[in-house]
Write a protein that holds these residues in place. Structure first.
Motif, mmCIF file in Angstrom:
data_model
loop_
_atom_site.group_PDB
_atom_site.id
_atom_site.type_symbol
_atom_site.label_atom_id
_atom_site.label_comp_id
_atom_site.label_asym_id
_atom_site.label_seq_id
_atom_site.Cartn_x
_atom_site.Cartn_y
_atom_site.Cartn_z
ATOM 1 N N ALA A 223 0.828 -1.198 0.000
ATOM 2 C CA ALA A 223 0.000 0.000 0.000
ATOM 3 C C ALA A 223 0.867 1.255 0.000
ATOM 4 O O ALA A 223 1.983 1.266 0.526
ATOM 5 N N SER A 224 0.334 2.321 -0.596
ATOM 6 C CA SER A 224 1.053 3.593 -0.641
ATOM 7 C C SER A 224 0.142 4.696 -0.118
ATOM 8 O O SER A 224 -0.945 4.432 0.409
ATOM 9 N N MET A 225 0.576 5.932 -0.285
ATOM 10 C CA MET A 225 -0.210 7.065 0.203
ATOM 11 C C MET A 225 -1.043 7.635 -0.936
ATOM 12 O O MET A 225 -0.525 8.364 -1.796
ATOM 13 N N GLY A 226 -2.307 7.267 -0.990
ATOM 14 C CA GLY A 226 -3.187 7.807 -2.008
ATOM 15 C C GLY A 226 -3.177 7.002 -3.286
ATOM 16 O O GLY A 226 -2.308 6.160 -3.534
ATOM 17 N N ALA A 253 9.382 7.444 5.188
ATOM 18 C CA ALA A 253 9.766 6.059 5.423
ATOM 19 C C ALA A 253 8.501 5.275 5.748
ATOM 20 O O ALA A 253 7.500 5.838 6.202
ATOM 21 N N ALA A 254 8.551 3.954 5.514
ATOM 22 C CA ALA A 254 7.325 3.181 5.682
ATOM 23 C C ALA A 254 7.617 1.771 6.169
ATOM 24 O O ALA A 254 8.715 1.245 5.982
ATOM 25 N N GLU A 255 6.592 1.196 6.790
ATOM 26 C CA GLU A 255 6.635 -0.208 7.198
ATOM 27 C C GLU A 255 5.320 -0.867 6.812
ATOM 28 O O GLU A 255 4.245 -0.274 6.998
ATOM 29 N N TRP A 256 5.421 -2.081 6.253
ATOM 30 C CA TRP A 256 4.243 -2.853 5.870
ATOM 31 C C TRP A 256 4.281 -4.210 6.560
ATOM 32 O O TRP A 256 5.329 -4.683 7.006
ATOM 33 N N ASN A 257 3.123 -4.875 6.607
ATOM 34 C CA ASN A 257 3.106 -6.253 7.078
ATOM 35 C C ASN A 257 3.160 -7.205 5.885
ATOM 36 O O ASN A 257 3.240 -6.781 4.729
ATOM 37 N N GLU A 261 -0.158 -4.467 3.848
ATOM 38 C CA GLU A 261 -0.854 -3.345 4.482
ATOM 39 C C GLU A 261 0.154 -2.379 5.095
ATOM 40 O O GLU A 261 1.147 -2.802 5.695
ATOM 41 N N LEU A 262 -0.113 -1.106 4.938
ATOM 42 C CA LEU A 262 0.773 -0.074 5.469
ATOM 43 C C LEU A 262 0.584 0.024 6.981
ATOM 44 O O LEU A 262 -0.474 0.421 7.472
ATOM 45 N N VAL A 263 1.594 -0.380 7.730
ATOM 46 C CA VAL A 263 1.513 -0.371 9.190
ATOM 47 C C VAL A 263 1.757 1.030 9.736
ATOM 48 O O VAL A 263 1.071 1.484 10.647
ATOM 49 N N ARG A 264 2.753 1.718 9.186
ATOM 50 C CA ARG A 264 3.043 3.086 9.627
ATOM 51 C C ARG A 264 3.856 3.814 8.584
ATOM 52 O O ARG A 264 4.571 3.199 7.792
#
Length: 334
Positions: A223-226, A253-257, A261-264
């Motif tokens: 997932a991304s932002m928008g 910066a990003a973290e996914w599971n 899914e975007l966790v944070r």
């Protein structure tokens, strides 16, 4: 310049352009180890080599990359040759531009590709330079190995005419391989990492930019932002993916599971996640210059303040390996 390093340099340049819009990082909190001083060690170069790059680090002692000469102009390495290091000491250097050494695990298993009769083949490479072809489907026109985990699982690509195939050579079944279905029109495809459970992360330019692929061959978009955003994964450990996202003119910066899914998103102190340590700390590039360690919502250390290309964080989170001023090196917390 290697494809992996080029991709990271380009990503760093893009994110660097957005630094003015990102808040400065907080004061560094307690370091991950008590009374810790980070000391730099420059790695050895083979005779005749002037510079080098590190493409992969096993999180303990081994690393692979290239060494060669300073180019007359531009970046990169002239006359590049695959090189294996053990604790900063050169173990092996290829005599020619192939084989390419793509990754190494904690047992010292080196994987990559070489050219045989004008065709690229996925291979393992011994510490003395012995090349062994990984099993292949006769229908493939070429193959290459890009990542290996500590279980001995190897992941890479194969071409079969117009069809691209994600391939896994399982460590517990030598002499076999699994072909995983690959989405059509994938475009650019870089296999960035492989975790111990056999999950693969792939960077692409096909709309979203990133996927996590489970051992059964299920591709999940990160997932991304928008709707117009994209994702760039760099590291995976235990199904936890780190990298960066962008969208609507914003970078983070990003973290996914493991489901994508975007966790944070992380907007303070860290602008791009690259590697995960054994205790869950993320190593990546800071909001300002240098490398930071980030955990539990805060920067816990900023060991490197100079321009350093990060290859990985050690399992014990006390060593950061990579390249500084075109010299392979590491920083150790002691």
């Amino acid at each position: 310049m290697s494809e992996k390093r080029l991709r990271r340099v380009l990503a760093t340049a893009v994110f660097g352009a957005a630094l003015a819009a990102i808040p400065a990082g907080p004061a560094v909190a307690a370091e991950p180890a008590a009374a810790c001083a980070w000391q730099k060690t420059v790695w050895d170069l083979p005779p005749g080599a002037e510079i080098g790059e590190v493409d992969a680090y096993d999180g303990s002692r081994y690393a692979v990359g290239i060494t060669g000469l300073r180019p007359l102009w531009g970046d990169g390495v002239a006359d590049p040759r695959g090189t294996l290091w053990d604790n900063g000491k050169v173990v092996f250097r290829a005599d020619t531009s192939v084989p390419h050494l793509r990754d190494v695990n904690a047992s010292g298993l080196v994987i990559g590709d070489t050219v045989v009769d004008g065709v690229f083949h996925a291979v393992t490479v011994g510490h003395g330079g012995q090349v062994t072809k990984l099993p292949a489907n006769p229908a493939w026109t070429s193959s290459s190995a890009w990542a290996v985990n500590n279980a001995g699982d190897v992941a890479g690509w194969a071409d079969a005419g117009s069809r691209l195939i994600l391939v896994v050579w399982p460590g517990n079944a030598p002499g076999t391989y699994r072909e995983l279905p690959t989405p059509q029109n994938l475009g650019y495809h870089h296999l960035a990492d492989l975790d111990e459970q056999g999950r693969v992360i792939v960077q692409t330019d096909a709309g979203t930019g990133g996927y996590v692929v489970d051992p059964a061959g299920q591709w999940r978009v990160l997932a991304s932002m928008g709707a117009d955003g994209s994702s760039t994964p760099w590291g995976i450990r235990g199904g936890r993916v780190v990298g960066s996202v962008d969208g609507a003119g914003s970078y983070a910066a990003a973290e996914w599971n493991a489901r994508g899914e975007l966790v944070r998103t992380i907007r303070t102190g860290l602008r791009e996640g690259v590697s995960l340590g054994g205790n869950g700390t993320i190593a990546g590039y800071g909001s300002q210059s240098g490398v930071v360690l980030w955990r539990d919502g805060a920067v816990v250390a900023q060991p490197i303040t100079t321009n350093f290309t990060l290859a990985g964080l050690s399992d014990d989170e006390r060593t950061i390996a990579g390249v500084e001023a075109k010299r392979p090196s590491h920083y150790r917390c002691s």
